[in-house]
Motif scaffolding. Structure first.
Motif, PDB file in Angstrom:
ATOM      1  N   LEU A   1       0.828  -1.211   0.000  1.00 44.79           N
ATOM      2  CA  LEU A   1       0.000   0.000   0.000  1.00 44.79           C
ATOM      3  C   LEU A   1       0.862   1.260   0.000  1.00 44.79           C
ATOM      4  N   GLY A   2       1.987   1.231   0.695  1.00 44.15           N
ATOM      5  CA  GLY A   2       2.893   2.382   0.705  1.00 44.15           C
ATOM      6  C   GLY A   2       3.493   2.649  -0.660  1.00 44.15           C
TER       7      GLY A   2
ATOM      8  N   ALA B   1       0.744   4.134  -2.779  1.00 45.59           N
ATOM      9  CA  ALA B   1       0.470   5.523  -2.386  1.00 45.59           C
ATOM     10  C   ALA B   1       1.569   6.451  -2.880  1.00 45.59           C
ATOM     11  N   THR B   2       2.821   6.008  -2.794  1.00 46.42           N
ATOM     12  CA  THR B   2       3.928   6.827  -3.281  1.00 46.42           C
ATOM     13  C   THR B   2       3.859   6.993  -4.793  1.00 46.42           C
TER      14      THR B   2
ATOM     15  N   ASP C   1       1.207   6.807  -6.595  1.00 46.83           N
ATOM     16  CA  ASP C   1       0.034   7.653  -6.861  1.00 46.83           C
ATOM     17  C   ASP C   1       0.396   9.128  -6.740  1.00 46.83           C
ATOM     18  N   GLU C   2       1.187   9.475  -5.722  1.00 45.78           N
ATOM     19  CA  GLU C   2       1.593  10.869  -5.533  1.00 45.78           C
ATOM     20  C   GLU C   2       2.591  11.321  -6.595  1.00 45.78           C
TER      21      GLU C   2
ATOM     22  N   GLU D   1      -8.749   8.178  -0.071  1.00 43.68           N
ATOM     23  CA  GLU D   1      -7.329   8.343   0.256  1.00 43.68           C
ATOM     24  C   GLU D   1      -7.147   8.635   1.740  1.00 43.68           C
TER      25      GLU D   1
ATOM     26  N   MET E   1      -7.431   5.445   3.486  1.00 40.37           N
ATOM     27  CA  MET E   1      -6.217   4.655   3.284  1.00 40.37           C
ATOM     28  C   MET E   1      -5.092   5.130   4.212  1.00 40.37           C
ATOM     29  N   VAL E   2      -4.983   6.450   4.412  1.00 42.09           N
ATOM     30  CA  VAL E   2      -3.982   6.969   5.344  1.00 42.09           C
ATOM     31  C   VAL E   2      -4.287   6.472   6.753  1.00 42.09           C
TER      32      VAL E   2
END
Length: 97
Positions: free
Chosen positions: A28-29, A32-33, A35-36, A48, A51-52
């Motif tokens: 997931l990390g 997320a990275t 995605d950013e 989001e 998810m955080v």
């Protein structure tokens, strides 16, 4: 104080839980990275935020599992040292006679 429970089983469960959650949080990390960095917008902003929260919760559970495993190992070590000290004490008493 004598507490009777299977320390090895609890330790194994904590390690398995931690290992599984570390794999999940890593995947997931990375997502997320990515995605950013690439502005993919895989999830809506509300999701989001969830998810955080999920990643933070998983990290806290991993930390708690690690601490429980550490405490259980300290308990096992202290019990082993106590048994060793008792055997050594009996050996010294026997040797003094």
């Amino acid at each position: 104080m004598n507490i009777n429970f299977n320390r090895r089983k609890i330790e194994s469960i904590c390690i398995l839980l931690s290992f599984t959650l570390v794999i999940i949080i890593t995947i997931l990390g990375i997502l997320a990275t990515a995605d950013e960095i690439f502005n993919w917008d895989l999830l809506p902003p509300n999701i989001e935020n969830v998810m955080v929260l999920l990643l933070t919760s998983i990290a806290m559970v991993i930390g708690a599992s690690f601490i429980i495993s550490l405490m259980i190992n300290f308990s096992i070590i202290s019990i082993s040292l106590e048994k060793f000290a008792d055997k050594f004490e009996k050996f010294v008493e026997k040797d003094d006679r």
